[in-house]
Design a protein around this motif. Structure first.
Motif, PDB file in Angstrom:
ATOM      1  N   GLY A 169       0.787  -1.225   0.000  1.00  0.00           N
ATOM      2  CA  GLY A 169       0.000   0.000   0.000  1.00  0.00           C
ATOM      3  C   GLY A 169       0.816   1.269   0.000  1.00  0.00           C
ATOM      4  N   PRO A 203      -0.002   3.480  -5.070  1.00  0.00           N
ATOM      5  CA  PRO A 203      -1.385   3.183  -5.471  1.00  0.00           C
ATOM      6  C   PRO A 203      -1.437   2.117  -6.557  1.00  0.00           C
ATOM      7  CG  PRO A 203      -0.684   5.279  -6.405  1.00  0.00           C
ATOM      8  CD  PRO A 203       0.407   4.844  -5.475  1.00  0.00           C
ATOM      9  N   THR A 204      -2.443   1.259  -6.482  1.00  0.00           N
ATOM     10  CA  THR A 204      -2.671   0.239  -7.491  1.00  0.00           C
ATOM     11  C   THR A 204      -3.497   0.825  -8.631  1.00  0.00           C
ATOM     12  OG1 THR A 204      -2.637  -1.520  -5.837  1.00  0.00           O
ATOM     13  CG2 THR A 204      -3.709  -2.019  -7.923  1.00  0.00           C
ATOM     14  N   ARG A 211      -6.267  -1.930  -2.188  1.00  0.00           N
ATOM     15  CA  ARG A 211      -5.976  -0.516  -1.939  1.00  0.00           C
ATOM     16  C   ARG A 211      -5.966  -0.197  -0.443  1.00  0.00           C
ATOM     17  NH1 ARG A 211      -8.421  -1.047  -6.748  1.00  0.00           N
ATOM     18  NH2 ARG A 211      -7.451   0.066  -8.510  1.00  0.00           N
TER      19      ARG A 211
END
Length: 228
Positions: A49, A52-53, A67
């Motif tokens: 984390g 950001p994905t 997330r």
């Protein structure tokens, strides 16, 4: 325990990860392999984390953590030994170990049994330790969170040969105790002595995965994806 499926991530407008797939089961030692700049550290940072994905999914014990904030990932059972160690420089060894401690089987006494040298340096601040001692402290600090999976990014980078051997010996001991570990390191010879499975990534994509035996039997994997 940990499943990463189709992970995409990057820095700002620069996409680094395009299609990462990996998994770690309870009690397994899995490596994340690839040349420099292929996305190994970015993969770890995204799982935790810290980045950001953009797309894809990260699950821990079947829970969607794609997330999730870093502290939630830690509470879900992942412990991180970051690249560059990042111990607290102004805290002594005891304080470093206690700073992130959670109740569980990993106690101060057990960490000091694994790394007796830390017991000899208890009053020393993080900044006063050698690189090898800092790495031992970083591993001990991660274990004190009592993780179900410990992730090591560049486990022995920049360490003297004797210290590297000591780190690998400790990781072998952790494996024998049933600890699940995900490792990034360049020492393929040492990795193949401790790992159950390997994941190879290139240009932000998983390009090969298989057992330790499969990697040893297929030199084209090493030559094609890991050679200089």
């Amino acid at each position: 325990m940990l499943v990463v499926d189709g992970l995409q991530a990057g820095y700002g407008e620069a996409q680094v990860l395009h299609d990462i797939h990996l998994s770690v089961e309870a009690g397994q030692v899995v490596t994340l392999l690839g040349r420099n700049g292929m996305g190994k550290t970015t993969t770890i940072s995204t799982i935790f984390g810290l980045l950001p994905t953009l797309a894809g999914r990260v699950t821990i014990d079947g829970r969607d953590m794609t997330r999730a904030a870093p502290h939630r990932v830690a509470r879900a059972g992942l412990g991180l030994v970051p690249e560059g160690r990042q111990v607290f420089p102004t805290l002594d060894v005891r304080e470093n170990l206690l700073a992130t401690a959670r109740p569980g089987p990993w106690t101060m006494a057990r960490v000091l049994d694994l790394f007796p040298r830390l017991g000899e340096r208890m009053g020393h601040k993080g900044s006063q330790l050698s690189g090898g001692e800092q790495q031992m402290l970083a591993i001990g600090r991660a274990l004190m969170t009592n993780p179900r999976l410990t992730v090591l990014d560049e486990a022995t980078e920049g360490l003297a040969p004797l210290i590297r051997d000591e780190i690998w010996s400790c990781l072998t001991r952790l494996k024998s105790q049933g600890e699940a570990i995900l490792i990034v390191d360049k020492n393929l010879s040492a990795l193949t002595r401790v790992a159950d499975r390997h994941i190879v990534i290139e240009k932000g994509r998983t390009v090969w995965s298989g057992s330790n035996a499969q990697l040893l039997k297929d030199p084209t994997v090493v030559e094609g994806y890991l050679g200089v």
